[in-house]
Design a protein around this motif. Sequence first.
Motif, PDB file in Angstrom:
ATOM      1  N   ILE A   2      41.926 -33.120  -5.195  1.00  0.00           N
ATOM      2  CA  ILE A   2      40.584 -33.662  -5.033  1.00  0.00           C
ATOM      3  C   ILE A   2      40.304 -34.655  -6.155  1.00  0.00           C
ATOM      4  N   PRO A   3      40.100 -35.945  -5.848  1.00  0.00           N
ATOM      5  CA  PRO A   3      39.884 -36.948  -6.895  1.00  0.00           C
ATOM      6  C   PRO A   3      38.447 -36.950  -7.409  1.00  0.00           C
ATOM      7  N   VAL A   4      38.029 -35.858  -8.053  1.00  0.00           N
ATOM      8  CA  VAL A   4      36.681 -35.773  -8.625  1.00  0.00           C
ATOM      9  C   VAL A   4      36.817 -35.367 -10.088  1.00  0.00           C
ATOM     10  N   PRO A   5      35.821 -35.730 -10.930  1.00  0.00           N
ATOM     11  CA  PRO A   5      35.872 -35.330 -12.344  1.00  0.00           C
ATOM     12  C   PRO A   5      35.912 -33.809 -12.471  1.00  0.00           C
ATOM     13  N   PHE A   6      36.529 -33.323 -13.544  1.00  0.00           N
ATOM     14  CA  PHE A   6      36.728 -31.884 -13.697  1.00  0.00           C
ATOM     15  C   PHE A   6      35.416 -31.119 -13.805  1.00  0.00           C
ATOM     16  N   LYS A   7      34.432 -31.660 -14.498  1.00  0.00           N
ATOM     17  CA  LYS A   7      33.154 -30.957 -14.631  1.00  0.00           C
ATOM     18  C   LYS A   7      32.516 -30.791 -13.249  1.00  0.00           C
ATOM     19  N   LEU A   8      32.599 -31.828 -12.423  1.00  0.00           N
ATOM     20  CA  LEU A   8      32.059 -31.746 -11.061  1.00  0.00           C
ATOM     21  C   LEU A   8      32.879 -30.768 -10.227  1.00  0.00           C
ATOM     22  N   LEU A   9      34.196 -30.783 -10.404  1.00  0.00           N
ATOM     23  CA  LEU A   9      35.050 -29.851  -9.672  1.00  0.00           C
ATOM     24  C   LEU A   9      34.684 -28.407 -10.007  1.00  0.00           C
ATOM     25  N   ALA A  10      34.480 -28.129 -11.300  1.00  0.00           N
ATOM     26  CA  ALA A  10      34.111 -26.775 -11.716  1.00  0.00           C
ATOM     27  C   ALA A  10      32.780 -26.362 -11.096  1.00  0.00           C
ATOM     28  N   TRP A  11      31.825 -27.285 -11.050  1.00  0.00           N
ATOM     29  CA  TRP A  11      30.510 -26.990 -10.476  1.00  0.00           C
ATOM     30  C   TRP A  11      30.635 -26.717  -8.974  1.00  0.00           C
ATOM     31  N   LEU A  12      31.406 -27.541  -8.264  1.00  0.00           N
ATOM     32  CA  LEU A  12      31.593 -27.343  -6.825  1.00  0.00           C
ATOM     33  C   LEU A  12      32.314 -26.019  -6.543  1.00  0.00           C
ATOM     34  N   ASP A  13      33.311 -25.698  -7.351  1.00  0.00           N
ATOM     35  CA  ASP A  13      34.021 -24.425  -7.184  1.00  0.00           C
ATOM     36  C   ASP A  13      33.067 -23.243  -7.359  1.00  0.00           C
ATOM     37  N   ALA A  14      32.202 -23.324  -8.379  1.00  0.00           N
ATOM     38  CA  ALA A  14      31.257 -22.238  -8.633  1.00  0.00           C
ATOM     39  C   ALA A  14      30.308 -22.063  -7.448  1.00  0.00           C
ATOM     40  N   SER A 242      41.890 -24.924  -7.237  1.00  0.00           N
ATOM     41  CA  SER A 242      40.495 -24.979  -6.795  1.00  0.00           C
ATOM     42  C   SER A 242      40.364 -24.466  -5.362  1.00  0.00           C
ATOM     43  N   PRO A 243      39.368 -23.623  -5.075  1.00  0.00           N
ATOM     44  CA  PRO A 243      39.192 -23.150  -3.697  1.00  0.00           C
ATOM     45  C   PRO A 243      38.947 -24.282  -2.711  1.00  0.00           C
ATOM     46  N   LEU A 244      38.315 -25.353  -3.172  1.00  0.00           N
ATOM     47  CA  LEU A 244      38.117 -26.505  -2.283  1.00  0.00           C
ATOM     48  C   LEU A 244      39.454 -27.169  -1.960  1.00  0.00           C
ATOM     49  N   ALA A 245      40.320 -27.290  -2.977  1.00  0.00           N
ATOM     50  CA  ALA A 245      41.632 -27.881  -2.744  1.00  0.00           C
ATOM     51  C   ALA A 245      42.448 -27.017  -1.796  1.00  0.00           C
ATOM     52  N   GLN A 246      42.363 -25.694  -1.974  1.00  0.00           N
ATOM     53  CA  GLN A 246      43.127 -24.802  -1.106  1.00  0.00           C
ATOM     54  C   GLN A 246      42.589 -24.829   0.326  1.00  0.00           C
ATOM     55  N   PHE A 247      41.298 -25.011   0.468  1.00  0.00           N
ATOM     56  CA  PHE A 247      40.700 -25.147   1.807  1.00  0.00           C
ATOM     57  C   PHE A 247      41.264 -26.381   2.505  1.00  0.00           C
ATOM     58  N   ASN A 248      41.339 -27.498   1.769  1.00  0.00           N
ATOM     59  CA  ASN A 248      41.885 -28.722   2.347  1.00  0.00           C
ATOM     60  C   ASN A 248      43.387 -28.609   2.591  1.00  0.00           C
ATOM     61  N   GLU A 249      44.081 -27.937   1.684  1.00  0.00           N
ATOM     62  CA  GLU A 249      45.534 -27.819   1.788  1.00  0.00           C
ATOM     63  C   GLU A 249      45.953 -27.139   3.079  1.00  0.00           C
ATOM     64  N   ARG A 250      45.186 -26.160   3.517  1.00  0.00           N
ATOM     65  CA  ARG A 250      45.537 -25.442   4.745  1.00  0.00           C
ATOM     66  C   ARG A 250      45.448 -26.331   5.982  1.00  0.00           C
ATOM     67  N   ARG A 251      44.885 -27.514   5.818  1.00  0.00           N
ATOM     68  CA  ARG A 251      44.737 -28.449   6.939  1.00  0.00           C
ATOM     69  C   ARG A 251      45.666 -29.659   6.824  1.00  0.00           C
ATOM     70  N   TRP A 252      46.577 -29.640   5.872  1.00  0.00           N
ATOM     71  CA  TRP A 252      47.502 -30.753   5.711  1.00  0.00           C
ATOM     72  C   TRP A 252      48.503 -30.811   6.857  1.00  0.00           C
ATOM     73  N   SER A 253      48.925 -32.021   7.168  1.00  0.00           N
ATOM     74  CA  SER A 253      50.014 -32.203   8.119  1.00  0.00           C
ATOM     75  C   SER A 253      51.340 -31.937   7.416  1.00  0.00           C
ATOM     76  N   PRO A 254      52.403 -31.634   8.150  1.00  0.00           N
ATOM     77  CA  PRO A 254      53.721 -31.436   7.518  1.00  0.00           C
ATOM     78  C   PRO A 254      54.165 -32.655   6.716  1.00  0.00           C
ATOM     79  N   GLU A 255      53.820 -33.847   7.179  1.00  0.00           N
ATOM     80  CA  GLU A 255      54.217 -35.066   6.474  1.00  0.00           C
ATOM     81  C   GLU A 255      53.525 -35.165   5.113  1.00  0.00           C
ATOM     82  N   ARG A 256      52.235 -34.865   5.091  1.00  0.00           N
ATOM     83  CA  ARG A 256      51.522 -34.924   3.828  1.00  0.00           C
ATOM     84  C   ARG A 256      52.025 -33.836   2.874  1.00  0.00           C
TER      85      ARG A 256
END
Length: 291
Positions: A2-14, A242-256
Amino acid sequence: MIPVPFKLLAWLDALWLAERRRRLVDQVVTPGAGLHGHRSLPFELINDVWWPTGFPTMAHCFWRAQEATLFRRHGQFITGKVLDMGCGDGIFGELAGFPDDATGVDLDQPSLEVRRSVCKHAESVCADARELPFRTGTFQTVVSNSVFEHLPDLAKCLAEICRVLASDGCLAFTMTLQEFTRQLERMTGARDAAYWIGTFGHLQQPTRNELELLLEMSGFKLSEVAEYQPEWATAIYRRLVSPLAQFNERRWSPERRGAVIGRLTADVKRSLQLGQHQRGACIWVVAHKRK
């Protein structure tokens, strides 16, 4: 990632985790170990990195790939009768190239049951690391991967390992250092770092100097010590876990997924080669029992 600043990532994860707790939904975050009863191919050798294929998330794969590559590169230290301290379900031992007949010890009975079902020629023992049920001098080598940071009394564990090792026996292990917490704190703040350290179940956070002193006091002489995972690599891991990253990861294509694995294996190689002024979040140690 996720290309977001770490402080924002921590807030979104929380926010994400708070909402899941409010809904009484099981936490969908896989920071580390888990049971893996089905194993087809435990690894692929990619870019000279031993990359796991059976682990559930990229975060888990990235972390374990560093450790497994270190053990594979230094397999000459693993000889004779071997004890795998904190063996879990045995899949990491398979990934890291530990002998098939290595004795495993762990406190987690469900994990040991999985190990017994797939490591049929190895002994799997449920025991406390502070009171190992083995005779003095039983083993030539003790291996341990990312276990010591979880133990309530590392000094007693090291004393027991020294006891069960033969004269001039070898201890080879990885663990996290205090620097891991400091890196997380610099990235996302003390509160977020404390959450993840608690989630990982880390009880020990020694500095390198403190760990080396403890090993020497426990009867070991250091043969090889190397820090790894500089701050930029911990930043990769923090984004992946990050739980948000893992949420997106489960939707990746095999190529990605394949493209990401290619980039991450290159990052693993760089992570194991610290620059002169870099500090590592983790450490690789080979120590021999003093005669």
